[in-house]
Design a protein around this motif. Structure first.
Motif, PDB file in Angstrom:
ATOM      1  N   GLY A   9       0.768  -1.197  -0.099  1.00  0.00           N
ATOM      2  CA  GLY A   9      -0.173   0.103   0.334  1.00  0.00           C
ATOM      3  C   GLY A   9       1.238   1.168   0.001  1.00  0.00           C
ATOM      4  N   LEU A  10       0.443   1.980  -0.090  1.00  0.00           N
ATOM      5  CA  LEU A  10       1.320   3.697   0.305  1.00  0.00           C
ATOM      6  C   LEU A  10       0.964   4.305   1.614  1.00  0.00           C
ATOM      7  N   VAL A  11       2.143   4.222   1.741  1.00  0.00           N
ATOM      8  CA  VAL A  11       3.179   4.977   3.496  1.00  0.00           C
ATOM      9  C   VAL A  11       3.815   5.859   3.599  1.00  0.00           C
ATOM     10  N   GLN A  12       4.009   6.800   4.317  1.00  0.00           N
ATOM     11  CA  GLN A  12       4.028   7.836   4.628  1.00  0.00           C
ATOM     12  C   GLN A  12       5.808   7.536   4.679  1.00  0.00           C
ATOM     13  N   PRO A  13       6.913   8.206   4.289  1.00  0.00           N
ATOM     14  CA  PRO A  13       8.443   8.251   5.384  1.00  0.00           C
ATOM     15  C   PRO A  13       8.776   8.172   6.445  1.00  0.00           C
TER      16      PRO A  13
END
Length: 119
Positions: A9-13
């Motif tokens: 999925g999409l995850v922040q740094p």
């Protein structure tokens, strides 16, 4: 034979993700398992591996200390816990199973799961 990855999925740094790879159709506990990844425009690279016997693990230098590979033979599943994610970890992650038996190599790949690290 199937290897089915999930958990991408999409995850922040700086964030975390846990990938799973569910195996079926072969004797899971007899296979060494590994994770690989392929970023856009780059070749597929090895990330981490865990043996079938004593469960020894090994990691690419780029992920050492941040990623952890593990396996649950009762569930026929291998995991990749990814912490402190960086934008350069963005890639499609693939599960791989490998066994050498009587001088013959058996190996299988999953279809991949997308991991995107971005703010």
């Amino acid at each position: 034979v199937q290897l089915v990855e999930s958990g991408g999925g999409l995850v922040q740094p700086g964030g975390s993700l846990r990938l799973s790879c569910a195996a079926s159709g072969f004797i899971f506990n007899s296979y060494d398992m590994s994770w690989h990844r392929q970023a856009p425009g780059k070749e597929r690279e090895w990330v981490a591996a865990i043996t079938s016997g004593d469960g020894s693990t090994n990691y690419a230098d780029s992920v050492k200390g941040r990623f952890t590979i593990s396996r649950d033979n009762a569930k026929n599943t291998v995991y990749l816990q990814m912490n402190s994610l960086k934008p350069e970890d963005t890639a499609v992650y693939y599960c791989h199973a490998r066994r050498v038996w009587v001088l013959k190599k058996y190996e299988y790949w999953g279809q991949g799961t997308q991991v995107t690290v971005s703010s």
